[in-house]
Design a protein around this motif. Structure first.
Motif, short mmCIF file in Angstrom:
data_model
loop_
_atom_site.label_atom_id
_atom_site.label_comp_id
_atom_site.label_asym_id
_atom_site.label_seq_id
_atom_site.Cartn_x
_atom_site.Cartn_y
_atom_site.Cartn_z
N ALA A 268 0.83 -1.20 0.00
CA ALA A 268 0.00 0.00 0.00
C ALA A 268 0.86 1.25 0.00
O ALA A 268 0.51 2.26 -0.64
CB ALA A 268 -0.93 0.00 1.22
N ASN A 269 2.00 1.23 0.68
CA ASN A 269 2.92 2.37 0.66
C ASN A 269 3.43 2.63 -0.74
O ASN A 269 3.48 3.78 -1.20
CB ASN A 269 4.10 2.13 1.61
N GLU A 271 2.03 1.79 -3.58
CA GLU A 271 0.95 2.23 -4.45
C GLU A 271 0.56 3.69 -4.18
O GLU A 271 0.12 4.40 -5.09
CB GLU A 271 -0.27 1.33 -4.27
N SER A 272 0.75 4.15 -2.95
CA SER A 272 0.37 5.52 -2.63
C SER A 272 1.31 6.55 -3.23
O SER A 272 0.97 7.73 -3.31
CB SER A 272 0.32 5.71 -1.10
N PRO A 275 -0.55 8.18 -7.09
CA PRO A 275 -2.01 7.99 -7.07
C PRO A 275 -2.62 7.93 -8.46
O PRO A 275 -3.62 7.24 -8.67
CB PRO A 275 -2.51 9.21 -6.28
N THR A 278 -2.11 4.33 -9.57
CA THR A 278 -2.84 3.37 -8.73
C THR A 278 -4.34 3.49 -8.90
O THR A 278 -5.05 2.47 -9.02
CB THR A 278 -2.46 3.59 -7.25
N GLY A 565 -1.32 14.34 -6.57
CA GLY A 565 -0.20 13.68 -5.92
C GLY A 565 0.99 14.60 -5.74
O GLY A 565 1.66 14.59 -4.70
N ARG A 568 0.19 16.99 -2.92
CA ARG A 568 0.33 16.29 -1.64
C ARG A 568 1.80 16.17 -1.25
O ARG A 568 2.19 16.45 -0.10
CB ARG A 568 -0.29 14.90 -1.74
N ASP A 569 2.65 15.77 -2.20
CA ASP A 569 4.07 15.61 -1.90
C ASP A 569 4.72 16.94 -1.53
O ASP A 569 5.58 17.00 -0.64
CB ASP A 569 4.79 14.99 -3.09
#
Length: 589
Positions: A268-269, A271-272, A275, A278, A565, A568-569
């Motif tokens: 999951a890490n 894939e995040s 985004p 994913t 994404g 967010r980063d």
């Protein structure tokens, strides 16, 4: 389990569409629906859309069934080669859940007559980073396949789905060393070449740097050794420890798993990180070219959805000492009492393969340990060490191990140049491949390999140690608080039933298993429709204007998710440096 065992379907061969390759379309170049033809174009598009939808859902159904079948079979390694077990690490005096395999056959061909008795054996170690083993050899054009093609005896190190109770990182390293010694005994005077992918690469570096060391060359593929390095806004994963308050969350997740850390958390890490890929691109590429992408998708997903566990002792040692503590390049990592790992003790030649397109292990993390350990080129030469690095400009993290093109060129070039490594004078070199043909299947002398000498001083990456030192201090404080006041209560409350329930309810599993008939009986109807649709399947041409608008909308959605994404980063980067920045901490230190 061989990839040949995957269910086969009759796929229509046609050129990959721009939608399938992820290429966005300019609305100014879309073909307008002409008044006289648009009813026919719309009808053809609706039929194609319905057929693709049915086959897409059927592919998700088959992925879920493959996942269940793999679990029921015990999650065997997904190698496309026959093998025999040479040594099972679970039965050694100091056991760990690893095993050493020898590749014995490719299809119907026995290998004994194809191997070159002069060439050294190759040991390939796959990463234990949430998924199962096999990524280095789950298809013919792979690291295993190239090593066999070059005439090397090939051994493959696998691991089992569950760790042994209380298994530690030290136990794993002892077993891996025993494997290397076993192969060396079977091939006297030919030190084995060790291939380490991602996590396995730094494990091989630990073996090379311990008190006994290794002899044969080590190839580290996408392997992080300098965990605090990376570009701002490009490599956000290195900030996760600071943003989450350190390693305490790893302790909590392992306790909730009953002493086991579920590999689905790691998946999951990964894939995040992207985004857009994913949440949209990966599935839309399958949907857009369902006839051409179905088998490739199922083959890869069989490996990607095979989640393996680590013991609490292993994962906490990895996170605290490496990813948060960065103790490896500092020479502070202790794998056993009184034995610290010093990278300056490495004497076997190293080949470091990294890629500029790798956002998980960028070249910074693969190479920045060199100037940290050897402050100058003269210091590296005085130590008698030979370090060679090879850079790919664009392939992603998994492409370093998975890409057929990379396997057929870069990995072939590495294997064909193994004999030259020992002849190099001590120093730092860049391995450059001149391939004027552009054909990844060519051999020397059609392509040339040059070892160009470089200086350690040229590896100039930004120093971000002060902020990450504060992360390490906060992590140690939070872990102490958790283990003192919270951990005992969590371990008291968690029983095997609750741990297994939480494991099964992980979104990485439920989002896939929901398409199986076992959990969604209506998916049997999807299979029936797919069986009816497949014989009449006629892929729609890209010139259809409605198909072009679909591709344009897909590109718009992907661009929006990519922007989200990136935003967010950027916010995470600003938050990290705002909290761990020098101005705030200077008054509190």
């Amino acid at each position: 389990m061989s990839a040949a065992a995957l269910p086969t379907h009759h796929a229509v061969t046609r050129p990959a569409s721009r939608a399938a390759t992820g290429e966005s379309l300019d609305p100014g170049h879309l073909t307008p629906p002409f008044p006289g033809s648009w009813p026919f174009d719309l009808a053809a598009y609706q039929l194609d859309l319905w057929q693709r939808s049915v086959r897409y859902l059927d592919t998700l159904r088959e992925r879920a069934n493959n996942m269940l079948e793999h679990e029921r079979a015990g999650k065997p390694p997904l190698l496309d080669f026959d093998y025999e077990t040479v040594l099972d690490g679970r039965h050694l005096p100091r056991p760990a859940n690893y095993a050493l395999l020898r590749i014995t056959r490719v299809g119907d061909d026995c290998l004994e007559d194809c191997l070159d008795p002069v060439k050294p054996p190759v040991i390939i170690v796959d990463p234990r980073a949430g998924h199962g083993p096999g990524i280095g050899g789950f298809k013919r054009d792979s690291e295993v396949g190239m090593a066999l093609h070059e005439g090397h005896p090939v051994y493959f190190v696998i691991f089992f789905p569950e760790p042994l109770p209380g298994q530690t990182l030290e136990d794993v390293l002892h077993v891996l060393r025993r494997f290397v010694e076993t192969v060396a005994e079977r091939h006297p005077d030919r030190p084995p070449v060790l291939y380490g992918n991602c996590q396995a690469g730094w494990a091989i570096a630990l073996l090379s740097a311990d008190c006994e060391g290794l002899v044969g060359p080590a190839v580290l593929n996408g392997s992080p050794l300098s965990y605090w390095s990376g570009d701002s806004g490009v490599n956000p994963m290195r900030l996760a420890g600071g943003l989450l308050g350190g390693a305490w969350l790893t302790h909590l997740l392992a306790d909730l798993g009953g002493g086991r850390f579920d590999g689905a958390h790691l998946a999951a890490n990964f894939e995040s990180l992207k985004p857009a890929n994913t949440l949209w691109q990966k599935d839309y590429q399958l949907f857009a070219d369902i006839d051409g992408q179905r088998e490739r998708f199922l083959e890869f997903e069989r490996w990607w959805t095979g989640f393996y566990a680590l013991s609490k002792e292993e994962i906490t040692a990895i996170v605290e000492n490496l990813f948060v503590g960065n103790q490896l390049e500092r020479g502070e990592l202790q794998v056993c009492p009184g034995c610290s790992v010093d990278l300056r003790r490495i004497r076997n030649p190293l080949v470091i393969f990294a890629s500029g397109g790798d956002n998980i292990t960028p070249p910074h993390q693969a190479l920045n340990w060199i100037p940290a350990v050897y402050p100058s080129t003269e210091a590296l030469k005085a130590a008698g060490q030979r370090i060679v690095y090879l850079l790919n400009p664009h392939v992603g993290h998994l492409g370093i191990f998975v890409s057929s093109k990379v396997a057929r060129l870069e990995h072939r070039a590495i294997l064909e140049s193994v004999g030259e490594l020992n002849d190099l004078a001590p120093g730092l070199y860049e391995m450059c491949i001149d391939n004027p043909t552009g054909d990844p299947d060519c051999h020397k002398p059609q392509f040339q390999v040059r070892f160009e000498e470089r200086r350690v001083e040229d590896l100039d990456y930004p120093d971000q140690a002060p902020a990450f030192d504060r992360v390490r201090a906060l992590s140690e404080h939070n872990v102490a608080l958790y283990e003192t006041f919270v951990g005992p209560w969590v371990r008291l409350a968690v029983n095997p039933w609750l741990a297994e329930t939480l494991r099964q309810l992980h979104p990485a599993r439920t989002s896939r298993l929901m398409f199986s008939e076992r959990f969604s009986p209506w998916m049997s109807g999807v299979k029936w429709l797919a069986d009816i649709t497949e014989p009449a399947r006629a892929p729609l041409d890209d010139t259809n204007p409605f198909r072009q608008w679909e591709a344009f909308m897909s590109g718009s959605i992907a661009s929006t998710l990519t922007l989200a994404g990136t935003t967010r980063d950027s916010l995470c980067e600003m938050g990290f440096h705002g909290f761990y920045g020098r101005a705030w901490w200077s008054d509190n230190e």
